[in-house]
Motif scaffolding. Structure first.
Motif, PDB file in Angstrom:
ATOM      1  N   GLU A  24       0.796  -1.225   0.000  1.00 26.18           N
ATOM      2  CA  GLU A  24       0.000   0.000   0.000  1.00 26.18           C
ATOM      3  C   GLU A  24       0.832   1.281   0.000  1.00 26.18           C
ATOM      4  OE1 GLU A  24      -3.025  -0.264   3.014  1.00 26.18           O
ATOM      5  OE2 GLU A  24      -3.655  -2.238   2.321  1.00 26.18           O
ATOM      6  N   SER A  26       2.683   4.468  -1.717  1.00 25.62           N
ATOM      7  CA  SER A  26       2.395   5.319  -2.863  1.00 25.62           C
ATOM      8  C   SER A  26       3.693   5.969  -3.336  1.00 25.62           C
ATOM      9  CB  SER A  26       1.374   6.396  -2.485  1.00 25.62           C
ATOM     10  OG  SER A  26       1.110   7.209  -3.604  1.00 25.62           O
ATOM     11  N   ILE A  28       4.073   7.340  -6.569  1.00 23.05           N
ATOM     12  CA  ILE A  28       3.620   7.868  -7.848  1.00 23.05           C
ATOM     13  C   ILE A  28       4.670   8.821  -8.414  1.00 23.05           C
ATOM     14  CG2 ILE A  28       1.842   9.262  -8.977  1.00 23.05           C
ATOM     15  CD1 ILE A  28      -0.109   8.176  -6.840  1.00 23.05           C
ATOM     16  N   ASN A  44      -1.140  -3.858  -3.489  1.00 22.34           N
ATOM     17  CA  ASN A  44      -1.981  -2.663  -3.350  1.00 22.34           C
ATOM     18  C   ASN A  44      -1.190  -1.361  -3.350  1.00 22.34           C
ATOM     19  OD1 ASN A  44      -4.446  -4.171  -3.046  1.00 22.34           O
ATOM     20  ND2 ASN A  44      -3.725  -4.682  -0.994  1.00 22.34           N
ATOM     21  N   SER A  45       0.017  -1.377  -3.893  1.00 22.36           N
ATOM     22  CA  SER A  45       0.815  -0.152  -3.939  1.00 22.36           C
ATOM     23  C   SER A  45       0.565   0.583  -5.253  1.00 22.36           C
ATOM     24  CB  SER A  45       2.299  -0.487  -3.801  1.00 22.36           C
ATOM     25  OG  SER A  45       2.714  -1.267  -4.894  1.00 22.36           O
ATOM     26  N   SER A  46       0.992   1.824  -5.317  1.00 25.09           N
ATOM     27  CA  SER A  46       0.866   2.594  -6.548  1.00 25.09           C
ATOM     28  C   SER A  46       2.232   3.092  -6.979  1.00 25.09           C
ATOM     29  CB  SER A  46      -0.075   3.778  -6.363  1.00 25.09           C
ATOM     30  OG  SER A  46      -0.203   4.460  -7.598  1.00 25.09           O
ATOM     31  N   SER A  48       2.344   4.264 -10.221  1.00 24.66           N
ATOM     32  CA  SER A  48       1.862   4.890 -11.440  1.00 24.66           C
ATOM     33  C   SER A  48       2.765   6.048 -11.866  1.00 24.66           C
ATOM     34  CB  SER A  48       0.438   5.395 -11.213  1.00 24.66           C
ATOM     35  OG  SER A  48      -0.046   6.018 -12.369  1.00 24.66           O
ATOM     36  N   ASN A  66      -0.592  -0.888  -8.800  1.00 26.19           N
ATOM     37  CA  ASN A  66      -0.875  -0.008  -9.930  1.00 26.19           C
ATOM     38  C   ASN A  66       0.441   0.343 -10.611  1.00 26.19           C
ATOM     39  OD1 ASN A  66      -1.564   1.983 -11.721  1.00 26.19           O
ATOM     40  ND2 ASN A  66      -2.646   3.254 -10.245  1.00 26.19           N
TER      41      ASN A  66
END
Length: 126
Positions: A24, A26, A28, A44-46, A48, A66
């Motif tokens: 989880e 982030s 980005i 469940n990490s991002s 992006s 992601n």
């Protein structure tokens, strides 16, 4: 470990983030070039829009991660963690998942045909 700690350790020159729990997180649009993430949980990490050139993701857990619009100039190793029991309809050989151009694909280990990993109503077929 949170995103700020990962980014500050990376900025200090650390690139070994193997076998960590980064669920989880982030990251980005982060620059994570040449990072070792093998065995790391990225569920469940991002990531992006991140730059992931030469990143090692062997044995990494990428469930529901992601990876949209990630960038990189070379293939990202996904190796054994992405080995599946799926078979290709045409030759019945094992399909492997691999990461290319910011997308996950199925690749036949015999004839090397690529197929994008499909998503139906938010559920991944992987």
């Amino acid at each position: 470990m949170d995103a700020n700690e990962v980014l500050s350790r990376y900025a200090a020159g650390e690139k070994d983030f193997r076998q960590l729990d980064l669920r989880e997180i982030s990251l980005i649009k982060a620059n994570l070039s040449a990072v070792a993430l093998s065995g790391t949980s990225l569920r469940n990490s991002s990531l992006s829009g991140s730059y992931l050139s030469n990143v090692n993701l062997n044995w990494a857990s990428l469930k529901r991660a992601n990876l949209n619009k990630t960038k990189g100039n070379r293939a990202i190793g996904i190796g054994q963690s992405m080995m599946s029991r799926h078979t290709y309809l045409c030759c019945s050989d094992t399909l492997l998942r691999h990461f290319r151009f910011g997308e996950l694909y199925w690749r036949c280990s015999h004839c090397y045909q690529d197929m994008p990993v499909a998503e139906i109503h938010g559920w991944s077929t992987s």
